[in-house]
Motif scaffolding. Structure first.
Motif, PDB file in Angstrom:
ATOM      1  N   MET A   1       0.840  -1.211   0.000  1.00 10.71           N
ATOM      2  CA  MET A   1       0.000   0.000   0.000  1.00 10.71           C
ATOM      3  C   MET A   1       0.869   1.253   0.000  1.00 10.71           C
ATOM      4  SD  MET A   1      -2.810   1.749   0.251  1.00 10.71           S
ATOM      5  CE  MET A   1      -3.149   3.415   0.749  1.00 10.71           C
ATOM      6  N   HIS A   2       1.884   1.251   0.920  1.00 13.25           N
ATOM      7  CA  HIS A   2       2.765   2.409   1.037  1.00 13.25           C
ATOM      8  C   HIS A   2       3.555   2.627  -0.236  1.00 13.25           C
ATOM      9  CE1 HIS A   2       2.686   1.743   5.645  1.00 13.25           C
ATOM     10  NE2 HIS A   2       1.574   2.247   5.178  1.00 13.25           N
ATOM     11  N   ASN A   3       4.134   1.498  -0.744  1.00 17.22           N
ATOM     12  CA  ASN A   3       4.915   1.603  -1.964  1.00 17.22           C
ATOM     13  C   ASN A   3       4.059   2.017  -3.143  1.00 17.22           C
ATOM     14  OD1 ASN A   3       7.414   1.155  -1.009  1.00 17.22           O
ATOM     15  ND2 ASN A   3       7.386  -1.049  -1.364  1.00 17.22           N
ATOM     16  N   LEU A   5       1.522   3.948  -3.080  1.00 21.74           N
ATOM     17  CA  LEU A   5       1.291   5.393  -2.948  1.00 21.74           C
ATOM     18  C   LEU A   5       2.487   6.167  -3.495  1.00 21.74           C
ATOM     19  CD1 LEU A   5      -0.669   7.501  -1.612  1.00 21.74           C
ATOM     20  CD2 LEU A   5       0.861   7.435   0.338  1.00 21.74           C
ATOM     21  N   TYR A   6       3.679   5.637  -3.176  1.00 18.54           N
ATOM     22  CA  TYR A   6       4.906   6.272  -3.626  1.00 18.54           C
ATOM     23  C   TYR A   6       5.046   6.178  -5.150  1.00 18.54           C
ATOM     24  CZ  TYR A   6       9.400   8.176  -2.146  1.00 18.54           C
ATOM     25  OH  TYR A   6      10.461   8.988  -1.914  1.00 18.54           O
ATOM     26  N   ALA A   9       2.774   8.589  -6.735  1.00 13.33           N
ATOM     27  CA  ALA A   9       3.305   9.959  -6.696  1.00 13.33           C
ATOM     28  C   ALA A   9       4.325  10.167  -7.809  1.00 13.33           C
ATOM     29  CB  ALA A   9       3.940  10.220  -5.338  1.00 13.33           C
ATOM     30  N   TRP A  10       5.202   9.163  -8.005  1.00 11.84           N
ATOM     31  CA  TRP A  10       6.218   9.273  -9.050  1.00 11.84           C
ATOM     32  C   TRP A  10       5.591   9.339 -10.439  1.00 11.84           C
ATOM     33  CZ3 TRP A  10      10.754  10.980  -9.972  1.00 11.84           C
ATOM     34  CH2 TRP A  10      11.668  11.080  -8.939  1.00 11.84           C
ATOM     35  N   LEU A  12       2.610  10.266 -11.170  1.00  9.54           N
ATOM     36  CA  LEU A  12       1.895  11.534 -11.288  1.00  9.54           C
ATOM     37  C   LEU A  12       2.878  12.660 -11.620  1.00  9.54           C
ATOM     38  CD1 LEU A  12      -1.148  12.114 -10.760  1.00  9.54           C
ATOM     39  CD2 LEU A  12      -0.450  13.136  -8.610  1.00  9.54           C
ATOM     40  N   ALA A  13       4.029  12.639 -10.934  1.00 11.88           N
ATOM     41  CA  ALA A  13       5.051  13.669 -11.158  1.00 11.88           C
ATOM     42  C   ALA A  13       5.579  13.602 -12.594  1.00 11.88           C
ATOM     43  CB  ALA A  13       6.186  13.473 -10.166  1.00 11.88           C
ATOM     44  N   LEU A  56      15.366   9.934   0.116  1.00  5.13           N
ATOM     45  CA  LEU A  56      13.936   9.713  -0.158  1.00  5.13           C
ATOM     46  C   LEU A  56      13.701   8.638  -1.217  1.00  5.13           C
ATOM     47  CD1 LEU A  56      12.432  13.272   0.025  1.00  5.13           C
ATOM     48  CD2 LEU A  56      11.400  11.269   1.040  1.00  5.13           C
ATOM     49  N   ILE A  57      14.750   8.292  -1.958  1.00  7.41           N
ATOM     50  CA  ILE A  57      14.613   7.254  -2.982  1.00  7.41           C
ATOM     51  C   ILE A  57      15.521   6.086  -2.612  1.00  7.41           C
ATOM     52  CG2 ILE A  57      14.983   6.714  -5.426  1.00  7.41           C
ATOM     53  CD1 ILE A  57      14.328   9.616  -6.067  1.00  7.41           C
TER      54      ILE A  57
ATOM     55  N   MET B   8       2.536   5.473   7.740  1.00  9.16           N
ATOM     56  CA  MET B   8       1.665   5.881   6.631  1.00  9.16           C
ATOM     57  C   MET B   8       1.798   7.385   6.361  1.00  9.16           C
ATOM     58  SD  MET B   8      -0.630   4.782   4.556  1.00  9.16           S
ATOM     59  CE  MET B   8      -1.868   5.447   3.494  1.00  9.16           C
ATOM     60  N   LYS B  11       4.967   8.184   4.633  1.00 10.22           N
ATOM     61  CA  LYS B  11       4.925   7.897   3.193  1.00 10.22           C
ATOM     62  C   LYS B  11       4.154   8.982   2.440  1.00 10.22           C
ATOM     63  CE  LYS B  11       7.269   4.156   2.742  1.00 10.22           C
ATOM     64  NZ  LYS B  11       8.426   4.054   1.846  1.00 10.22           N
ATOM     65  N   SER B  14       6.370  11.896   2.130  1.00  6.81           N
ATOM     66  CA  SER B  14       7.396  11.623   1.112  1.00  6.81           C
ATOM     67  C   SER B  14       6.820  11.777  -0.287  1.00  6.81           C
ATOM     68  CB  SER B  14       7.934  10.205   1.266  1.00  6.81           C
ATOM     69  OG  SER B  14       8.437  10.021   2.534  1.00  6.81           O
ATOM     70  N   ALA B  15       5.613  11.218  -0.482  1.00  7.51           N
ATOM     71  CA  ALA B  15       4.965  11.321  -1.797  1.00  7.51           C
ATOM     72  C   ALA B  15       4.683  12.780  -2.137  1.00  7.51           C
ATOM     73  CB  ALA B  15       3.670  10.519  -1.793  1.00  7.51           C
ATOM     74  N   VAL B  18       7.786  14.394  -3.348  1.00 14.14           N
ATOM     75  CA  VAL B  18       8.064  14.022  -4.737  1.00 14.14           C
ATOM     76  C   VAL B  18       7.245  14.901  -5.697  1.00 14.14           C
ATOM     77  CG1 VAL B  18       7.803  12.194  -6.459  1.00 14.14           C
ATOM     78  CG2 VAL B  18       8.740  11.660  -4.226  1.00 14.14           C
ATOM     79  N   ILE B  19       5.959  15.066  -5.380  1.00 16.56           N
ATOM     80  CA  ILE B  19       5.091  15.865  -6.264  1.00 16.56           C
ATOM     81  C   ILE B  19       5.510  17.337  -6.266  1.00 16.56           C
ATOM     82  CG2 ILE B  19       2.711  16.668  -6.647  1.00 16.56           C
ATOM     83  CD1 ILE B  19       1.808  13.882  -5.652  1.00 16.56           C
ATOM     84  N   ALA B  22       8.569  17.769  -8.284  1.00 11.50           N
ATOM     85  CA  ALA B  22       8.299  17.741  -9.734  1.00 11.50           C
ATOM     86  C   ALA B  22       7.785  19.098 -10.200  1.00 11.50           C
ATOM     87  CB  ALA B  22       7.288  16.650 -10.060  1.00 11.50           C
ATOM     88  N   TRP B  67      23.116  10.070 -12.129  1.00 12.29           N
ATOM     89  CA  TRP B  67      21.999   9.309 -11.561  1.00 12.29           C
ATOM     90  C   TRP B  67      22.321   7.814 -11.535  1.00 12.29           C
ATOM     91  CZ3 TRP B  67      17.677   9.139  -8.845  1.00 12.29           C
ATOM     92  CH2 TRP B  67      16.807   8.072  -9.023  1.00 12.29           C
TER      93      TRP B  67
END
Lengths: 136, 70
Positions: A1-3, A5-6, A9-10, A12-13, A56-57, B8, B11, B14-15, B18-19, B22, B67
Motif C-alpha cells: 500500500m505504502h509503496n 502510494l509512492y 506519486a512518481w 503523477l510527477a 527519499l529514494i 503511513m 509515506k 514523502s509522496a 516528490v510531487i 516535480a 543518476w
C-alpha cells in the motif's frame, strides 16, 4: 500500500512534467521544442538526484525511476524524430509556396509574352494585307 | 498515534515531497526556457543555435550518468 502510494506519486510527477512539456505554446521550431524537452529532463533528473541523495529514494524506488527515465528517453527519441519530420514538412511546404509563387510569376511573364506575340501577329497580318494590296 | 499510522503519514509526506519537487523542477525548467528564448529574441535571432541545443542535450547525458552512478 505504502509503496503503491509512492509509485503513484512518481507516476503523477512524471506525467505532470510530460504533459507540461507537450503543451508549451511559446515554442515555434523543432530546435526550441527539443531544447525545452532537454531542459525539462535535466531539471527532473537533478530533482531525482537530490531526492536520492537526501534518502527519499531507496534502491527499489531507484530501479523504478530508472525504468521511467528509460521510457522518457525513448519518448524523447520519438519526439525528436517526429519534430524533425514536422520541420522538414514545414520547410517543404514553405518551399512549395515559394515555388508556387515563382511559377505564378513565370506564368505571368508567359502570358505577357503571349500577349505581345499576339500584338505582333496582328501587326504582321496588317503588314501582309498592305503588301497584298500593293501587289494588286 | 500507532506506529502504522506514523509510517503511513511518513509515506504520504514523502509522496508529497516528490510531487512538489516535480512542480519545482517544472518551474525551474520554465524559467530557464523562457530566459533562453528571451535572450535569443534580444539578440535578434529567430531560432536557437545548434550549440545551445547540444549543450542542453549534454547536460541531460551528464546528469543521467550521475543518476546511474548513485
Amino acid at each position: 500500500m505504502h509503496n503503491r502510494l509512492y509509485y503513484f506519486a512518481w507516476c503523477l510527477a512524471v506525467l505532470f512534467v510530460l504533459s507540461a512539456c507537450m503543451s508549451m505554446p511559446k515554442l515555434k521550431t523543432a530546435k526550441q521544442q527539443l531544447f525545452a524537452i532537454h531542459t525539462l529532463s535535466a531539471n527532473v533528473l537533478q530533482t531525482a538526484i537530490d531526492l536520492r541523495k537526501s534518502g527519499l529514494i531507496d534502491d527499489e524506488m531507484k530501479a523504478t525511476v530508472t525504468r521511467l527515465f528509460n521510457l522518457g528517453d525513448r519518448l524523447i527519441d520519438e519526439a525528436e524524430v517526429s519534430l524533425h519530420i514536422l520541420e522538414t514538412y514545414k520547410e517543404a511546404k514553405k518551399l512549395r509556396i515559394l515555388m508556387d509563387h515563382e511559377l505564378a510569376e513565370e506564368a505571368k511573364h508567359a502570358m505577357l509574352f503571349s500577349e505581345k506575340l499576339n500584338e505582333a501577329n496582328v501587326l504582321l497580318l496588317d503588314l501582309l494585307k498592305i503588301l497584298q494590296e500593293k501587289q494588286k | 498515534m500507532s506506529a502504522n499510522a506514523i509510517q503511513m503519514l511518513e509515506k504520504i509526506v514523502s509522496a508529497s515531497i516528490v510531487i512538489t519537487s516535480a512542480v519545482s523542477a517544472y518551474n525551474k525548467a520554465m524559467i530557464e526556457i523562457t530566459n533562453t528564448l528571451h535572450n535569443m529574441r534580444e539578440e535578434g535571432r529567430d531560432d536557437l543555435t545548434d550549440e545551445e541545443l547540444a549543450e542542453a542535450q549534454k547536460r541531460v547525458e551528464d546528469l543521467r550518468k550521475e543518476w546511474d552512478a548513485l
